[in-house]
Each structure stands twice: as structure tokens, then as C-alpha cells.
Design an enzyme around this catalytic site. Sequence first.
Site, PDB file in Angstrom:
ATOM      1  N   ASP A  71       4.531  10.480  -0.516  1.00 56.68           N
ATOM      2  CA  ASP A  71       3.416  11.381  -0.218  1.00 56.68           C
ATOM      3  C   ASP A  71       2.845  11.925  -1.521  1.00 56.68           C
ATOM      4  O   ASP A  71       1.653  12.185  -1.643  1.00 56.68           O
ATOM      5  CB  ASP A  71       3.930  12.526   0.661  1.00 56.68           C
ATOM      6  CG  ASP A  71       2.796  13.295   1.302  1.00 56.68           C
ATOM      7  OD1 ASP A  71       1.639  12.855   1.169  1.00 56.68           O
ATOM      8  OD2 ASP A  71       3.054  14.339   1.933  1.00 56.68           O
ATOM      9  N   ARG A 127      -2.006  -6.937   7.504  1.00 58.57           N
ATOM     10  CA  ARG A 127      -1.147  -6.090   6.670  1.00 58.57           C
ATOM     11  C   ARG A 127      -0.796  -4.781   7.379  1.00 58.57           C
ATOM     12  O   ARG A 127       0.330  -4.299   7.278  1.00 58.57           O
ATOM     13  CB  ARG A 127      -1.823  -5.794   5.328  1.00 58.57           C
ATOM     14  CG  ARG A 127      -1.821  -6.979   4.371  1.00 58.57           C
ATOM     15  CD  ARG A 127      -2.191  -6.582   2.959  1.00 58.57           C
ATOM     16  NE  ARG A 127      -2.181  -7.732   2.082  1.00 58.57           N
ATOM     17  CZ  ARG A 127      -1.091  -8.221   1.494  1.00 58.57           C
ATOM     18  NH1 ARG A 127       0.087  -7.659   1.710  1.00 58.57           N
ATOM     19  NH2 ARG A 127      -1.158  -9.285   0.711  1.00 58.57           N
ATOM     20  N   GLY A 163       0.801  -1.224   0.000  1.00 58.43           N
ATOM     21  CA  GLY A 163       0.000   0.000   0.000  1.00 58.43           C
ATOM     22  C   GLY A 163       0.833   1.272   0.000  1.00 58.43           C
ATOM     23  O   GLY A 163       0.298   2.376  -0.110  1.00 58.43           O
ATOM     24  N   ALA A 164       2.168   1.129   0.103  1.00 56.75           N
ATOM     25  CA  ALA A 164       3.035   2.322   0.121  1.00 56.75           C
ATOM     26  C   ALA A 164       3.236   2.896  -1.279  1.00 56.75           C
ATOM     27  O   ALA A 164       3.694   4.023  -1.433  1.00 56.75           O
ATOM     28  CB  ALA A 164       4.393   1.978   0.740  1.00 56.75           C
ATOM     29  N   ARG A 189      -3.853 -12.428  -7.491  1.00 50.12           N
ATOM     30  CA  ARG A 189      -4.925 -11.433  -7.417  1.00 50.12           C
ATOM     31  C   ARG A 189      -5.450 -11.215  -8.831  1.00 50.12           C
ATOM     32  O   ARG A 189      -4.768 -11.557  -9.805  1.00 50.12           O
ATOM     33  CB  ARG A 189      -4.386 -10.118  -6.840  1.00 50.12           C
ATOM     34  CG  ARG A 189      -3.973 -10.220  -5.379  1.00 50.12           C
ATOM     35  CD  ARG A 189      -3.662  -8.848  -4.797  1.00 50.12           C
ATOM     36  NE  ARG A 189      -3.143  -8.990  -3.438  1.00 50.12           N
ATOM     37  CZ  ARG A 189      -2.018  -8.457  -2.992  1.00 50.12           C
ATOM     38  NH1 ARG A 189      -1.269  -7.733  -3.808  1.00 50.12           N
ATOM     39  NH2 ARG A 189      -1.626  -8.617  -1.751  1.00 50.12           N
ATOM     40  N   LYS A 222       4.884   1.035  -3.801  1.00 54.96           N
ATOM     41  CA  LYS A 222       6.097   0.441  -4.375  1.00 54.96           C
ATOM     42  C   LYS A 222       5.838  -0.171  -5.753  1.00 54.96           C
ATOM     43  O   LYS A 222       6.595   0.060  -6.691  1.00 54.96           O
ATOM     44  CB  LYS A 222       6.628  -0.626  -3.411  1.00 54.96           C
ATOM     45  CG  LYS A 222       7.893  -1.324  -3.842  1.00 54.96           C
ATOM     46  CD  LYS A 222       8.282  -2.382  -2.822  1.00 54.96           C
ATOM     47  CE  LYS A 222       7.156  -3.376  -2.608  1.00 54.96           C
ATOM     48  NZ  LYS A 222       7.494  -4.482  -1.703  1.00 54.96           N
ATOM     49  N   SER A 223       4.760  -0.940  -5.871  1.00 53.05           N
ATOM     50  CA  SER A 223       4.449  -1.599  -7.151  1.00 53.05           C
ATOM     51  C   SER A 223       4.180  -0.581  -8.253  1.00 53.05           C
ATOM     52  O   SER A 223       4.614  -0.753  -9.393  1.00 53.05           O
ATOM     53  CB  SER A 223       3.233  -2.519  -6.999  1.00 53.05           C
ATOM     54  OG  SER A 223       3.528  -3.567  -6.112  1.00 53.05           O
ATOM     55  N   ARG A 249      -8.526  -0.532  -2.094  1.00 54.76           N
ATOM     56  CA  ARG A 249      -8.292  -1.643  -3.028  1.00 54.76           C
ATOM     57  C   ARG A 249      -9.462  -2.625  -3.061  1.00 54.76           C
ATOM     58  O   ARG A 249      -9.719  -3.272  -4.071  1.00 54.76           O
ATOM     59  CB  ARG A 249      -7.050  -2.432  -2.596  1.00 54.76           C
ATOM     60  CG  ARG A 249      -5.723  -1.781  -2.894  1.00 54.76           C
ATOM     61  CD  ARG A 249      -4.630  -2.743  -2.465  1.00 54.76           C
ATOM     62  NE  ARG A 249      -3.294  -2.226  -2.683  1.00 54.76           N
ATOM     63  CZ  ARG A 249      -2.191  -2.884  -2.347  1.00 54.76           C
ATOM     64  NH1 ARG A 249      -2.287  -4.075  -1.773  1.00 54.76           N
ATOM     65  NH2 ARG A 249      -1.003  -2.368  -2.572  1.00 54.76           N
TER      66      ARG A 249
END
Length: 211
Positions: A184, A160, A26-27, A56, A29-30, A149
Site C-alpha cells: 500500500d 492480467r 502491478g503489485a 517490453r 514486486k519488480s 503503464r
Amino acid sequence: MYMRYFSRLYSAMAGPRPVVMSGPSGAGKSTLLKRLMKEYDSVFGFSVSHTTRNPRPGEVNGKDYHYVTREVMQQGIDNGEFIENAVFSGNMYGTSKAAVQDVQAKNLICILDIDMQGVRNIKKTDLNPIYITIQPPSMDILEKRLRDRKTESEESLQRRLHAAMVDMEISKEPGLFDIVIVNDNLEAAYDELKQALLEEITKVREISASS
């Protein structure tokens, strides 16, 4: 034994430094990784991890992850086929030697997307990657992103969030990461990521141009 052998193998391989990317789910990264791979598709290669979790929606076997059974994964670990492996939310994850070697054989910067346990394991080798962590601005924002999500049960979401809290604390440990990027603002975070990797990107492009 296999860890030492693999370390020696890496020492002997010339080329750009691999990149270890970490950060809680959730940061962002992907999202940042996909953008980086799209802009520099001839520079970076993604190390495809193995996992025992189910895909998923939209995820592709062999591209997002190698989806395997626990038995297959455990056998690979027992046979010394993994650089690192960890358990997260009840599922096994790991980076195989073959996945990294496949990328380096193409003279690309290998990206390893792994969790904190994996980061600590790789610290024990002499792989010598650039360590980067992507962190959310706050737990509240992270929780909102994960809830938006709509892919998690409440129980899974809480797991998580707990893991993210631990991740955020560990990321503050001096010397663990070379670069800490707080996502951010996506554009600013992406610019920061590119700047951190500019030297290695330039090296790969110079090698490609001269070959």
C-alpha cells in the site's frame, strides 16, 4: 528423475536460503526487487527466468529474462533443464537449474521471481526457500497501476486482472507463503521486505567478511 536429482543437489549445497518472490503483475514486486538488488548488490543474485513472450521496452535479454522461442523452451523442459515452468497469458515462463546454480556458485542469495504455479512446483522440491508474496491493497488500485503503464491491450489487461484475482485468493492459503506483504506504501513494503530477509543478508555478509 531430474527433480529428485536437483533436490539432492540443493541439499548438498551449503549457503543462504534462496528467496521465492511471487505476486500479481502491478503489485510492485519488480520495483521492490530492483531496489533490494541495488542496495544489496553484493548479497543477492537474480535468477533470470526464461520466457517465450516478447521483451517490453527497456528490457534486456539475459538480464530481465532469457527470451526464447516456444520450441527452444519446450525442448529445455523435455530435457529436464527447468525446476519449474508455467503458462501465463499464453506465454511460457520457467526457472532453469543453471540460472539458480549460477547465483549460488557466487555465494549469493538467489532470488526466484515466479508465479503461483511455480510456487506450487517448488513446494514439491526440498529447495527450502523463503516464500514471499507481494500483494496489492485492492483490485481497484491494481487495475489503475496496470492501466497507467499503457503497455497492455484491453484483452491482455483483463487477462492480467483475472489472473491477479486468482493470485490474491491463492496467496491467502495457510502455509503457502512465509511472508505476505501488502504494498500500500512502497517505503513500508520495502522495510517489511528487508526485515524478512535480514537474517540471510547478515549470514552472507559474515561469510564475505571472513573470506
